[in-house]
Scaffold this motif. Structure first.
Motif, PDB file in Angstrom:
ATOM      1  N   ASN A 254       3.312   2.748   2.406  1.00 44.88           N
ATOM      2  CA  ASN A 254       2.680   2.734   3.723  1.00 44.88           C
ATOM      3  C   ASN A 254       2.944   1.406   4.417  1.00 44.88           C
ATOM      4  O   ASN A 254       3.687   1.344   5.391  1.00 44.88           O
ATOM      5  N   GLU A 255       2.384   0.330   3.914  1.00 44.37           N
ATOM      6  CA  GLU A 255       2.576  -0.966   4.569  1.00 44.37           C
ATOM      7  C   GLU A 255       2.361  -2.078   3.564  1.00 44.37           C
ATOM      8  O   GLU A 255       1.942  -1.838   2.437  1.00 44.37           O
TER       9      GLU A 255
ATOM     10  N   GLU B  94       0.841  -1.204   0.000  1.00 45.81           N
ATOM     11  CA  GLU B  94       0.000   0.000   0.000  1.00 45.81           C
ATOM     12  C   GLU B  94       0.873   1.250   0.000  1.00 45.81           C
ATOM     13  O   GLU B  94       1.886   1.305   0.694  1.00 45.81           O
TER      14      GLU B  94
HETATM   15 MG    MG Z   1      -3.575  -0.183   5.763  1.00 48.65          MG
END
Ligand code: MG
Ligand code: ADP
Length: 382
Positions: free
Chosen positions: A268-269, A256
């Motif tokens: 993000n992750e 992400e």
């Molecule tokens: Mg998330």
């Protein structure tokens, strides 16, 4: 040389019985595999549709031995499967993704270290595991978001903080468990990329997905040519591929990203499994993320997925099953009159606000058509 493929007729095992496991089971069964699911809940969505359901805790020795005994290979469907359980299974049967990759994805501190090893930028952050680290947090990270390093999902385990006092109070409220403080970034958009990587290093990806979150939970995914500017889409694919390669990953991985106001892309992750933002692929693409998971696990060829329809995915949360306090059935008949509407429900026995009950894919020949149908569906759902 890689191991010979596991062919249809064999049994594929899954750790976890949630909706992602259920959709994996459906994809595997469609291709002629038998399936086994380990989940302690007798009513788990995947357990209820699998040929075999091992009712056991994730660390239960007997349960793990039973799953390994009947499966030719084993995958996982949720990210908090204890890594030691995967390591134990891996001594008996092929397991993908491996315990190492899952362990890194389970811990935001290790995850961010992996991103920087791969040369992919993430939000400025500081790890907070000790009082000294809390005291030393640079002022530039405020306002920020304090996230527990482990066990967060759908925005749970996160607190927004604007001052040092709020940060200290938030860390205390989090029981002083290991956390990361991330700078609050001005997001222009959020997107994700799903890659599938085989044991021989072959890698394919789905087209980048544009995601809208509500209250920390994914609400809508849109996928069509041009939904994201080409440059950012290509950057996101390259970053996701390098993150997967760096883990020597086998399986389906979702990464992400945030797109910032100035156009910069930051990671993000990641999730070491199929992802909610990839559900559109079940109806908008010639290979779904779940078939990709079956193929990577079984060692089958990975053809590049081709999107055949513009797609919008709407998440169906338990809130839709209530009219105020009164239970209701969402208006499925009206929704299914829309051309290109594909309903997926996960067979959960009770609805609760915020609970993921299913998703609705709206496909069309053009972005305009898919978006028009999605707007109509959203209006009907209320
Ligand atoms: Mg998330
Ligand atoms: P989860 O594991 O719960 O999905 P995320 O870290 O993805 O947690 O955060 C959930 C959502 O919160 C993100 O999709 C984004 O909308 C918002 N968010 C998270 N981190 C930041 C940040 N540093 N700046 C701005 N928004 C953020």
């Amino acid at each position: 040389m890689s191991a010979p493929a596991i062919l249809p007729g064999a049994t594929l095992g899954v750790m976890g019985g949630g909706q992602l496991g259920r959709m994996f089971v459906h994809a595997a069964q469609r291709m002629g595999y038998f399936t086994a699911v380990l989940d302690p809940d007798p009513d788990s969505p995947a357990g209820r549709v699998s040929h075999r359901h091992v009712h056991a805790d994730y660390l239960d020795e007997k349960g793990l031995a039973e799953l390994a005994g009947c499966s030719a290979a084993i995958t996982t469907e949720f990210e908090n499967v204890p890594a030691p359980a995967l390591a134990k299974l891996a001594r008996l049967k092929p397991v993908a993704p491996g315990a190492d990759a899952v362990e890194i994805a389970q811990d935001r501190i290790r995850e961010k270290a992996h991103f920087s090893r791969c040369g992919v930028a993430c939000a400025p952050y500081a790890a907070i595991e000790t009082q000294q680290q809390l005291d030393a947090v640079p002022a530039a990270l405020l306002p920020g978001i304090l996230k527990t390093a482990r066990l967060g999902y759908d925005g749970k385990g996160q607190q927004r903080v604007a001052t040092r006092e709020q940060l200290a109070a938030a860390w205390a409220a989090a029981q002083r468990v290991p956390c990361v403080l991330e700078q609050l970034l001005p997001l222009a958009a959020e997107c994700s990329v799903i890659v599938a990587r085989g044991a021989d290093g072959t890698m394919v990806h789905l087209p980048p997905q544009l995601n809208l979150h509500r209250d920390g939970i994914l609400a809508v995914t849109q996928v069509w040519e041009g939904a994201l500017p080409r440059e950012q889409a290509q950057q996101a694919i390259a970053a996701a591929e390098s993150i997967a390669r760096g883990l020597d990953y086998v399986g389906v991985l979702c990464v992400e990203f945030f797109v910032l106001a100035d156009g910069a892309l930051v990671v993000n992750e990641m999730a070491p499994r199929p992802h909610n933002s990839g559900h559109w692929s079940m109806d908008g693409c010639d290979l779904s993320q779940f078939e990709l998971q079956v193929r990577t696990l079984a060692g089958l060829p990975l053809a590049p997925p081709r999107q055949h329809s513009a797609a919008v995915m709407l998440n169906l949360l338990g809130d839709l099953w209530f009219d105020g306090d009164k239970p209701r059935t969402p208006p499925w008949e009206a929704v299914l009159q829309l051309p290109g509407a594909h309903l997926h429900l996960y067979g959960k026995l009770s609805a609760r606000p915020g609970r993921k009950m299913g998703h609705l894919n709206l496909t069309g020949a053009s972005a305009q058509q898919a978006r028009g149908t999605a707007l109509a569906a959203a209006r009907l759902l209320g």
